[in-house]
Design a protein around this motif. Structure first.
Motif, PDB file in Angstrom:
ATOM      1  N   MET A 102       0.408  -1.155   0.467  1.00 21.64           N
ATOM      2  CA  MET A 102       1.651  -1.630   0.145  1.00 21.64           C
ATOM      3  C   MET A 102       1.484  -3.362  -0.167  1.00 21.64           C
ATOM      4  O   MET A 102       2.129  -3.889  -1.097  1.00 21.64           O
ATOM      5  CB  MET A 102       2.633  -1.709   1.424  1.00 21.64           C
ATOM      6  CG  MET A 102       3.152  -0.449   1.978  1.00 21.64           C
ATOM      7  SD  MET A 102       3.929  -0.555   3.727  1.00 21.64           S
ATOM      8  CE  MET A 102       4.267   1.123   3.896  1.00 21.64           C
ATOM      9  N   ARG A 103       0.550  -3.797   0.560  1.00 21.58           N
ATOM     10  CA  ARG A 103       0.238  -5.329   0.146  1.00 21.58           C
ATOM     11  C   ARG A 103      -0.506  -5.426  -1.170  1.00 21.58           C
ATOM     12  O   ARG A 103      -0.033  -6.241  -1.884  1.00 21.58           O
ATOM     13  CB  ARG A 103      -0.885  -5.615   1.465  1.00 21.58           C
ATOM     14  CG  ARG A 103      -0.831  -7.288   1.328  1.00 21.58           C
ATOM     15  CD  ARG A 103      -1.713  -7.743   2.510  1.00 21.58           C
ATOM     16  NE  ARG A 103      -3.306  -7.031   2.577  1.00 21.58           N
ATOM     17  CZ  ARG A 103      -3.411  -6.205   3.797  1.00 21.58           C
ATOM     18  NH1 ARG A 103      -2.605  -6.252   4.562  1.00 21.58           N
ATOM     19  NH2 ARG A 103      -4.708  -5.866   3.711  1.00 21.58           N
ATOM     20  N   GLU A 104      -1.682  -4.439  -1.464  1.00 24.27           N
ATOM     21  CA  GLU A 104      -2.280  -4.591  -2.685  1.00 24.27           C
ATOM     22  C   GLU A 104      -1.675  -4.087  -3.794  1.00 24.27           C
ATOM     23  O   GLU A 104      -2.126  -4.604  -5.100  1.00 24.27           O
ATOM     24  CB  GLU A 104      -3.774  -4.064  -2.249  1.00 24.27           C
ATOM     25  CG  GLU A 104      -4.342  -4.721  -1.168  1.00 24.27           C
ATOM     26  CD  GLU A 104      -5.868  -4.620  -1.089  1.00 24.27           C
ATOM     27  OE1 GLU A 104      -6.538  -4.016  -2.035  1.00 24.27           O
ATOM     28  OE2 GLU A 104      -6.415  -4.430   0.141  1.00 24.27           O
ATOM     29  N   ARG A 105      -0.961  -3.133  -3.611  1.00 29.56           N
ATOM     30  CA  ARG A 105      -0.186  -2.425  -4.791  1.00 29.56           C
ATOM     31  C   ARG A 105       1.462  -2.746  -4.657  1.00 29.56           C
ATOM     32  O   ARG A 105       1.943  -1.462  -4.691  1.00 29.56           O
ATOM     33  CB  ARG A 105      -0.693  -1.283  -5.005  1.00 29.56           C
ATOM     34  CG  ARG A 105      -2.340  -0.971  -5.285  1.00 29.56           C
ATOM     35  CD  ARG A 105      -2.762  -1.665  -6.575  1.00 29.56           C
ATOM     36  NE  ARG A 105      -2.203  -1.316  -7.582  1.00 29.56           N
ATOM     37  CZ  ARG A 105      -2.482  -0.204  -8.587  1.00 29.56           C
ATOM     38  NH1 ARG A 105      -3.485   0.560  -7.986  1.00 29.56           N
ATOM     39  NH2 ARG A 105      -2.035   0.088  -9.494  1.00 29.56           N
ATOM     40  N   THR A 106       1.645  -3.672  -4.477  1.00 30.88           N
ATOM     41  CA  THR A 106       3.217  -3.978  -4.284  1.00 30.88           C
ATOM     42  C   THR A 106       4.123  -3.406  -5.206  1.00 30.88           C
ATOM     43  O   THR A 106       5.128  -3.063  -5.108  1.00 30.88           O
ATOM     44  CB  THR A 106       3.534  -5.179  -3.861  1.00 30.88           C
ATOM     45  OG1 THR A 106       2.726  -5.825  -2.843  1.00 30.88           O
ATOM     46  CG2 THR A 106       5.174  -5.438  -3.252  1.00 30.88           C
ATOM     47  N   LEU A 109       4.643   0.077  -5.336  1.00 29.60           N
ATOM     48  CA  LEU A 109       5.356   0.605  -4.196  1.00 29.60           C
ATOM     49  C   LEU A 109       6.926   0.303  -4.555  1.00 29.60           C
ATOM     50  O   LEU A 109       7.741   1.415  -4.375  1.00 29.60           O
ATOM     51  CB  LEU A 109       5.113  -0.461  -2.944  1.00 29.60           C
ATOM     52  CG  LEU A 109       6.222  -0.290  -1.637  1.00 29.60           C
ATOM     53  CD1 LEU A 109       5.999   0.832  -1.065  1.00 29.60           C
ATOM     54  CD2 LEU A 109       6.014  -1.457  -0.719  1.00 29.60           C
ATOM     55  N   ARG A 110       7.308  -0.801  -5.227  1.00 32.42           N
ATOM     56  CA  ARG A 110       8.605  -1.027  -5.492  1.00 32.42           C
ATOM     57  C   ARG A 110       9.041  -0.207  -6.613  1.00 32.42           C
ATOM     58  O   ARG A 110      10.383   0.340  -6.535  1.00 32.42           O
ATOM     59  CB  ARG A 110       8.663  -2.650  -6.021  1.00 32.42           C
ATOM     60  CG  ARG A 110       8.668  -3.476  -5.015  1.00 32.42           C
ATOM     61  CD  ARG A 110       8.549  -4.892  -5.454  1.00 32.42           C
ATOM     62  NE  ARG A 110       8.323  -6.085  -4.558  1.00 32.42           N
ATOM     63  CZ  ARG A 110       8.052  -7.292  -4.604  1.00 32.42           C
ATOM     64  NH1 ARG A 110       7.686  -7.610  -5.675  1.00 32.42           N
ATOM     65  NH2 ARG A 110       8.179  -8.025  -3.490  1.00 32.42           N
ATOM     66  N   GLY A 173       7.647   0.206   4.305  1.00 31.56           N
ATOM     67  CA  GLY A 173       7.597   0.089   2.606  1.00 31.56           C
ATOM     68  C   GLY A 173       8.800  -0.532   2.092  1.00 31.56           C
ATOM     69  O   GLY A 173       8.677  -1.474   1.260  1.00 31.56           O
ATOM     70  N   TYR A 176       8.846  -3.999   3.074  1.00 35.22           N
ATOM     71  CA  TYR A 176       8.004  -5.321   2.599  1.00 35.22           C
ATOM     72  C   TYR A 176       8.511  -5.330   1.103  1.00 35.22           C
ATOM     73  O   TYR A 176       8.225  -6.338   0.620  1.00 35.22           O
ATOM     74  CB  TYR A 176       6.594  -4.241   2.897  1.00 35.22           C
ATOM     75  CG  TYR A 176       5.557  -5.179   2.286  1.00 35.22           C
ATOM     76  CD1 TYR A 176       5.289  -6.358   2.911  1.00 35.22           C
ATOM     77  CD2 TYR A 176       4.769  -5.047   1.057  1.00 35.22           C
ATOM     78  CE1 TYR A 176       4.195  -7.269   2.724  1.00 35.22           C
ATOM     79  CE2 TYR A 176       3.820  -5.931   0.654  1.00 35.22           C
ATOM     80  CZ  TYR A 176       3.601  -7.056   1.393  1.00 35.22           C
ATOM     81  OH  TYR A 176       2.560  -7.766   0.766  1.00 35.22           O
ATOM     82  N   ALA A 177       8.984  -4.102   0.501  1.00 30.25           N
ATOM     83  CA  ALA A 177       9.227  -4.404  -0.917  1.00 30.25           C
ATOM     84  C   ALA A 177      10.374  -5.443  -1.140  1.00 30.25           C
ATOM     85  O   ALA A 177      10.304  -6.216  -2.161  1.00 30.25           O
ATOM     86  CB  ALA A 177       9.714  -3.184  -1.621  1.00 30.25           C
ATOM     87  N   PRO A 180       7.888  -9.443   1.154  1.00 35.55           N
ATOM     88  CA  PRO A 180       6.677  -9.428   1.302  1.00 35.55           C
ATOM     89  C   PRO A 180       5.811 -10.405   2.394  1.00 35.55           C
ATOM     90  O   PRO A 180       4.900 -10.290   2.239  1.00 35.55           O
ATOM     91  CB  PRO A 180       6.195  -9.700  -0.066  1.00 35.55           C
ATOM     92  CG  PRO A 180       7.155 -10.551  -0.695  1.00 35.55           C
ATOM     93  CD  PRO A 180       8.556 -10.039  -0.070  1.00 35.55           C
TER      94      PRO A 180
END
Length: 207
Positions: A102-106, A109-110, A173, A176-177, A180
């Motif tokens: 989630m953090r590195e490939r946001t 994810l979105r 997720g 976080y989207a 962040p």
């Protein structure tokens, strides 16, 4: 004319370029505002015809994005899981790897969230198959059952555990989207503790 049949290396590279640009545009603008014109601009293409040449329409392009996004998640998470020694460690790694993704490939994810919500409403069917043999839910449930068979995990219903964990990951997720600044490391630590206790086998000393 749309390209068909076996792809040349140049055509495959162009498709990858278009899909990568689509992921970024989806992440920035949302599904409703993702157009061939914006994708072409983001990808540095001279015309939207270059997109139409490779994809029959928005629906086909979005499904290619889903495949690419799933592949990206697998490439990120799978090596971390394969390096584990038992199912307890596997489960903890599964949780932390999903949070790290989630953090590195946001953007990925979105894009996935956009496709599974807004695109689903527009097309009338889900873009993400949550029930197929290769779905994250099915794979997680199978891994939990294997851990129970090896007596590395406690005898709690594997399906319920898998559904609960996937729901937790997906809910985090979505949050976080949107925001962040959320501390996914904190969520990872809490989820690891929670599911480690939930899957504790009899007689096992807690960490």
């Amino acid at each position: 004319m749309r390209v068909t049949g076996a792809l040349s290396p140049t055509a495959a590279q162009r498709r990858e370029q278009i899909v990568a640009a689509t992921i970024e545009v989806l992440a920035e603008n949302g599904y409703a505002h993702t157009s061939f014109a914006k994708i072409a601009q983001h990808a540095g293409l001279s015309s939207t015809r270059l997109i139409s040449y490779h994809f029959s329409g928005k629906d086909e392009l979005m499904r290619a994005v889903v495949v690419a996004a799933k592949d990206a998640a697998m490439e990120f998470i799978a090596p971390r899981l394969s390096a584990t020694s038992d199912r307890r460690e596997w489960l903890a790694t599964y949780i932390t790897a999903n949070m790290e993704f989630m953090r590195e490939r946001t953007a990925v994810l979105r894009a996935l969230i956009e496709l599974n919500s807004n695109a689903r409403a527009a097309v009338g069917e889900p873009f993400l198959d949550d029930t197929g043999a290769d779905s994250p839910l099915t794979a997680l449930e199978q891994a939990l059952r294997e851990g129970q068979s090896a007596e590395e995990l406690g005898d709690v219903d594997a399906h319920v555990l898998a559904v609960t964990l996937r729901a937790a990951i997906e809910t985090i997720g979505i949050r976080y989207a949107v925001d962040p600044t959320i501390d996914v490391n904190f969520y990872a630590t809490q989820l690891v503790t929670l599911f480690d206790r939930a899957t504790a086998s009899e007689g096992r000393e807690d960490r």
